[in-house]
Design an enzyme around this catalytic site. Structure first.
Site, PDB file in Angstrom:
ATOM      1  N   ARG A 260     -10.484 -18.110   0.854  1.00  0.00           N
ATOM      2  CA  ARG A 260     -11.647 -17.843   1.692  1.00  0.00           C
ATOM      3  C   ARG A 260     -12.891 -17.874   0.818  1.00  0.00           C
ATOM      4  NH1 ARG A 260      -8.577 -18.802   5.119  1.00  0.00           N
ATOM      5  NH2 ARG A 260      -8.038 -17.639   7.016  1.00  0.00           N
ATOM      6  N   GLU A 288     -19.428 -21.670   5.899  1.00  0.00           N
ATOM      7  CA  GLU A 288     -18.644 -22.882   6.086  1.00  0.00           C
ATOM      8  C   GLU A 288     -18.934 -23.463   7.461  1.00  0.00           C
ATOM      9  OE1 GLU A 288     -14.549 -22.800   4.501  1.00  0.00           O
ATOM     10  OE2 GLU A 288     -13.971 -23.635   6.448  1.00  0.00           O
ATOM     11  N   HIS A 307     -12.125 -27.865   4.003  1.00  0.00           N
ATOM     12  CA  HIS A 307     -11.073 -26.982   4.518  1.00  0.00           C
ATOM     13  C   HIS A 307      -9.859 -27.785   5.006  1.00  0.00           C
ATOM     14  CE1 HIS A 307     -10.661 -22.640   6.179  1.00  0.00           C
ATOM     15  NE2 HIS A 307      -9.474 -23.126   5.861  1.00  0.00           N
TER      16      HIS A 307
END
Length: 349
Positions: A260, A288, A307
């Site tokens: 994360r 993000e 991601h």
């Protein structure tokens, strides 16, 4: 439920056919999760209306969910709270075709005896595989070598330019013995690495069993050539990799984050990267996505990906397969393989 409804044949084949409803982001996710084979497999063990994907319980009529025994949930499932449970008196299992259930399964579910399972291990597998790939690339100085080759467009003398490159006896630091962290540790075993792990929840003995030495975070950051993050986001882990931790890293070492973005102080990281002292492989950031023009997009010592470490494409089918396994076990009155407890919920990402 009655024993008659939930009995099995002598061979162990389930007789009970639960009614299953899908609750997730949208029909596109449903179609991505279920291959034709997986859909046929689910339909062979339960009654499921694939045309209905619950995106919002408030707009779902009572008659559509009143008799549901199992909710098969996916990413961005609507929240399942006491109000929803009151409308689903037969609900006994929530099988999540994803990782964390923290966003949609509320404590009331456990309080009312609902079994909750997750495909977190299935989602962890591609992250661990991707992380291993990044560790090996980092050990070979892939970012620096690629940038140098593109810049010079001529022969690169490997031995002269990269005398300290290689994956033999490389010091690898794993931050977090989470599900993914443990899978990474398992995949590091065949290599000639010196592996350390930081996780205050495990003992020295458990760390050794996982193939690593347990050390403090400060020691790990100071001694590792490659640091890979696998901790959950909790109040105590926010910005756990800050200015002091980054400053402690060796010159030329690499930070990998497939966990994360909130674990890292990005201002401090950018400062170290702009100074050219560190390298970074970042699959997650905070925020993000990053705003357009952010320096992480253009720094030559950064590999930035959107991601992609977690399940995507064909890997989504594994998530559905895990959920179907759990529904099959439920229909056969067998224990679930990957149950989630209320205690687990507290430490989930």
């Amino acid at each position: 439920m009655s024993a008659a409804l939930h009995s099995t044949t002598a061979s162990g084949t389930p007789v009970f056919r639960p009614k299953v409803a899908l609750a997730m982001q949208d029909a596109d996710l449903r179609d991505a999760l279920f291959s034709k084979r997986l859909r046929s497999r689910l339909e062979s063990i339960c009654d499921c209306d694939f045309s209905m994907v619950i995106q919002d319980f408030d707009t779902t009529p009572d008659e559509a969910i009143r008799d549901v025994d199992v909710l098969l949930t996916g990413w961005f499932s609507p929240r399942i709270d006491a109000t929803v449970l009151a409308r689903m008196p037969r609900l006994k299992l929530i099988a999540h075709a994803g990782g964390s259930v923290k966003g949609h399964v509320l404590p009331e579910c456990w309080e009312q005896g609902i079994i909750v399972t997750t495909a977190a291990e299935a989602n962890a597998l591609p992250v661990a595989e991707y992380t291993l790939g990044l560790i090996l690339l980092a050990g070979k100085s892939a970012i620096t070598a690629s940038h140098l080759y593109r810049q010079r467009q001529t022969k690169i003398d490997r031995e002269l330019e990269f005398p300290d490159t290689g994956n033999y006896e490389r010091a690898i630091g794993i931050v977090g013995a989470s599900t993914i962290g443990r899978l990474v540790l398992e995949r590091l075993r065949p290599f000639d690495f010196d592996v350390t792990v930081y996780d205050p929840t495990i003992s020295d003995t458990e760390a050794l069993r996982l193939g690593a030495r347990r050390v403090s975070l400060d020691e790990l950051m100071r001694c590792s050539d490659i640091v890979s993050l696998h901790a959950p986001v909790l109040p105590e882990t926010l910005h756990m990799i800050g200015p002091a931790q980054l400053a402690a890293m060796k010159d030329g070492s690499t930070l990998i984050n497939t966990a994360r973005g909130e674990l890292v102080d990005h201002n401090a990281l950018v400062a170290e990267l702009e100074a050219g002292r560190l390298n970074a492989f970042l699959d997650v950031t905070s925020p993000e996505p990053l705003p357009a023009g952010h320096p992480l997009f253009t720094l030559p010592n950064v590999l930035l990906t959107p991601h992609i470490a977690g399940s995507m494409g064909t890997e989504l089918h594994r998530l559905a397969a895990y959920a179907i396994d759990e529904i099959e076990r439920y229909a056969a009155a067998a224990p679930q393989r990957f149950p989630v407890s209320l205690t687990d919920l507290v430490r989930m990402a």
